[in-house]
Design a protein around this motif. Structure first.
Motif, PDB file in Angstrom:
ATOM      1  N   VAL A 295       0.878  -1.179   0.000  1.00  0.00           N
ATOM      2  CA  VAL A 295       0.000   0.000   0.000  1.00  0.00           C
ATOM      3  C   VAL A 295       0.912   1.226   0.000  1.00  0.00           C
ATOM      4  N   ILE A 296       0.782   2.064  -1.016  1.00  0.00           N
ATOM      5  CA  ILE A 296       1.699   3.195  -1.210  1.00  0.00           C
ATOM      6  C   ILE A 296       0.906   4.496  -1.214  1.00  0.00           C
TER       7      ILE A 296
ATOM      8  N   ARG B 104       8.794  -5.099  -6.377  1.00  0.00           N
ATOM      9  CA  ARG B 104       8.197  -4.205  -5.377  1.00  0.00           C
ATOM     10  C   ARG B 104       8.935  -2.862  -5.321  1.00  0.00           C
ATOM     11  N   SER B 105      10.268  -2.929  -5.404  1.00  0.00           N
ATOM     12  CA  SER B 105      11.048  -1.684  -5.366  1.00  0.00           C
ATOM     13  C   SER B 105      10.773  -0.811  -6.590  1.00  0.00           C
ATOM     14  N   LEU B 106      10.701  -1.433  -7.785  1.00  0.00           N
ATOM     15  CA  LEU B 106      10.402  -0.661  -8.997  1.00  0.00           C
ATOM     16  C   LEU B 106       9.010  -0.052  -8.925  1.00  0.00           C
ATOM     17  N   LEU B 107       8.051  -0.781  -8.378  1.00  0.00           N
ATOM     18  CA  LEU B 107       6.689  -0.268  -8.277  1.00  0.00           C
ATOM     19  C   LEU B 107       6.647   0.962  -7.373  1.00  0.00           C
TER      20      LEU B 107
ATOM     21  N   ARG C 130      -0.624   3.012 -16.791  1.00  0.00           N
ATOM     22  CA  ARG C 130       0.676   3.577 -17.175  1.00  0.00           C
ATOM     23  C   ARG C 130       1.788   3.066 -16.256  1.00  0.00           C
ATOM     24  N   ILE C 131       1.453   2.880 -14.983  1.00  0.00           N
ATOM     25  CA  ILE C 131       2.444   2.318 -14.050  1.00  0.00           C
ATOM     26  C   ILE C 131       2.842   0.914 -14.501  1.00  0.00           C
ATOM     27  N   LEU C 132       1.844   0.111 -14.890  1.00  0.00           N
ATOM     28  CA  LEU C 132       2.133  -1.252 -15.343  1.00  0.00           C
ATOM     29  C   LEU C 132       2.966  -1.248 -16.618  1.00  0.00           C
ATOM     30  N   GLU C 133       2.661  -0.324 -17.531  1.00  0.00           N
ATOM     31  CA  GLU C 133       3.433  -0.251 -18.771  1.00  0.00           C
ATOM     32  C   GLU C 133       4.900   0.077 -18.478  1.00  0.00           C
ATOM     33  N   GLN C 134       5.108   1.078 -17.618  1.00  0.00           N
ATOM     34  CA  GLN C 134       6.477   1.455 -17.271  1.00  0.00           C
ATOM     35  C   GLN C 134       7.194   0.305 -16.556  1.00  0.00           C
ATOM     36  N   LEU C 135       6.470  -0.359 -15.655  1.00  0.00           N
ATOM     37  CA  LEU C 135       7.065  -1.465 -14.905  1.00  0.00           C
ATOM     38  C   LEU C 135       7.426  -2.619 -15.841  1.00  0.00           C
ATOM     39  N   ASP C 136       6.562  -2.890 -16.819  1.00  0.00           N
ATOM     40  CA  ASP C 136       6.810  -3.964 -17.779  1.00  0.00           C
ATOM     41  C   ASP C 136       8.096  -3.686 -18.566  1.00  0.00           C
ATOM     42  N   ARG C 137       8.253  -2.448 -19.025  1.00  0.00           N
ATOM     43  CA  ARG C 137       9.442  -2.107 -19.805  1.00  0.00           C
ATOM     44  C   ARG C 137      10.709  -2.162 -18.949  1.00  0.00           C
TER      45      ARG C 137
END
Length: 573
Positions: free
Chosen positions: A374-375, A404-407, A419-426
């Motif tokens: 939870v952020i 978790r750290s990247l998220l 958009r968070i998922l897209e950035q995390l995927d890349r």
């Protein structure tokens, strides 16, 4: 054929024929005349009686063996009526090796030549010798049965304590009245109280006793206790030499050599312990622990054959225990690593209530890469995340920490969930991390009636309304798992009434072999809040209902907004 000292006593059968017929038999054979004097004694009877054959001839049984109850009255009856009889006699002979009374069973027949009664023939077997052979055979069969049972009853799991319990349950009562297995404390376990200087500490993994002794032995403690052994006692000696220790406990000095502390001597004496065997449970790298066997009361002392069987059982159990020890070591490291990485999320706002659980599938499955978080975000919003890295073990736990750290890093950029998922995927693809992961994100605004949800191959969230008879599944399109580089994620707005509980989970909660996943997930619609509205109790109920039978780790998280002091319950999940 032995020489006949009485030539005037005729043999009713040709001597050479008699020797060929019965001279080599293992049964004792004797021929007596009508006055019950020996005419012939075969070598077997000579050995049974312990007297040379020549010293029998011309003498009665009472003359030759005065300490034998030969039942001569029964032999005379055979001579009188010609009816064969079976006679049991007992007593002591020069052939006896001790003072014990011996027993014989004989069959007696009348001998006639040309219609004239000339004597009686007896065929004799020592009953005690026969019984002892039968007992030895029975013991051998019992020992073989124990060794055969060990193949199927020991090592059914990769849990050390279970394996030790299987070992003691096999040897009691089959080999001992009381048995215990003590192992070295695990090197990655939580710290226990320090051992006193010079004291040898072991952990009791299992113990059991026969029903009559079980409650009395319970005073020695239970499985899981740490046992401190005094220097020179049986267990340290066994481990120091990596050799078995056999003790005959006939006095207090011998009891003291076995006891791990002096106070136990009186207790051991009261229990009637009279013999003990301690065997190292060892593999090539060294001992793992000690198997202790005790006999008490009326049980016989351990024989050499018993010790051989116990040694074989300990050796077989050592292989299984070594596998279990290695597994436990790796499992504990992975679990502690994940626990350190998967810290409980702190509520992003005092009015947000969060409850979580992490449950390994079982002790035979290494921890995986499940995580939740939870952020807090700007403007009173917060991001809730539930993820599952594919695979198990330390590598999956490390990959989970990376995700978790990247998220958390991306959450600071104030992007919508997709958009968070897209950035995390890349970022994952570029980092070279070779473990894909599913992930579900929900951005919640404390002041609105909607939340934004996006999924990367994860199962849909569940929304539980206060007082509702059931729950509803969020209709959220699931994009590709993270780490694939495909992208294509979407954000869906989901209506959330005040006080609505958001329930997020990993697939270990619902996936079951042989069942369609949609059916499994559909059962989550039956979730309701407990009467007191407790999120902790809700999770307890969920895990009690869905946890059994899980083949993967389970992570679950529930959250909702609580009314601010003096305010109203309009905060969202």
């Amino acid at each position: 054929m032995q020489a006949d000292a009485y030539a005037d006593i005729p043999l009713p059968i040709d001597p050479s024929a008699l020797a060929a017929l019965i001279g080599g038999t293992t049964a004792g054979v004797g021929i007596l005349d009508t006055k019950l004097r020996y005419l012939y004694v075969n070598p077997a009877l000579e050995r049974l009686n312990g007297i040379p054959a020549a010293e029998h001839l011309g003498r009665t049984v009472a003359d030759v063996l005065p300490e034998i109850d030969a039942r001569e009255d029964m032999m005379l009856a055979v001579l009188s009526d010609g009816m064969s009889r079976e006679i049991t006699s007992s007593g002591r002979t020069p052939a006896a090796t001790g003072a014990d009374r011996r027993y014989w069973h004989g069959t007696y027949h009348r001998l006639e030549v040309a219609g004239q009664v000339v004597g009686v023939a007896g065929i004799v077997l020592e009953v005690m010798a026969s019984d002892e052979e039968q007992r030895r055979l029975d013991r051998t069969r019992h020992h073989l049965s124990l060794l055969d049972a060990a193949n199927t009853r020991i090592g059914t799991t990769l849990d050390m304590d279970t394996t030790c319990a299987e070992l003691v349950d096999l040897v009691v009562p089959g080999l001992a009245d009381f048995a215990t297995v003590e192992v070295f404390p695990p090197d990655v376990a939580p710290t226990v109280r320090p051992a006193p200087p010079g004291v040898f500490r072991m952990r009791r993994a299992a113990l059991t006793a026969v029903p009559g002794l079980l409650e009395r032995f319970a005073r020695f403690g239970v499985a899981g206790d740490y046992i401190d052994h005094q220097p020179g006692s049986a267990v340290p000696r066994c481990l120091a030499s990596n050799q078995l220790v056999v003790e005959n406990l006939t006095d207090d000095e011998q009891l003291g050599r076995v006891a791990h502390c002096p106070e136990r001597v009186a207790v051991y004496r009261a229990l009637g312990m009279h013999s003990a065997v301690f065997l190292p449970v060892s593999v090539r790298s060294g001992p793992i622990g000690v198997l202790g066997l005790v006999r008490a009361g009326g049980s016989p002392p351990f024989t050499a054959e018993d010790v051989v069987v116990a040694r074989e059982l300990a050796a077989r159990a050592a292989v299984d225990l070594d596998h279990a020890r290695r597994f436990t070591h790796e499992h504990t490291i992975a679990l502690e690593l994940q626990r350190s990485l998967l810290s409980e999320p702190r509520p992003p706002h005092p009015h947000i209530e969060v409850a979580t659980r992490y449950l390994p599938a079982d002790r035979q499955v290494l921890v995986g890469g499940d995580w939740f978080d939870v952020i807090p975000l700007r403007d009173g919003r917060h991001l809730k995340a539930m993820g599952d890295v594919m695979g198990h073990g330390v590598e999956a736990a490390v990959a989970m920490s990376h995700y978790r750290s990247l998220l958390r890093l991306l959450a600071d950029e104030d992007l919508p969930p997709h958009r968070i998922l897209e950035q995390l995927d890349r970022m994952v693809e570029r980092s070279g991390l070779d473990r894909a992961a599913t992930c579900l994100l929900a951005v919640v605004d404390r002041s609105g009636g909607m939340c934004q949800v996006s999924s990367a191959g994860h199962l849909p969230p569940v929304f539980i309304e206060p007082g509702a008879a059931g729950a509803r599944l969020g209709d959220v399109p699931a994009g590709p798992p993270l780490g694939t580089g495909f992208g294509g994620y979407r954000t869906t707005e989901v209506r959330c009434a005040p006080g609505t509980v958001l329930f997020m989970y990993t697939d270990g909660l619902v996936e079951r072999r042989g069942e369609d996943i949609d059916v499994s997930v559909g059962r989550l619609r039956e979730l309701t809040l407990p009467a007191d509205g407790s999120l902790e109790r809700l999770l307890d109920t969920v895990l009690d209902r869905f946890g059994p039978g899980a083949e993967d780790d389970i992570a679950v998280m529930t959250s909702r907004a609580r009314p601010a002091p003096g305010g109203c319950a309009k905060d969202l999940v």
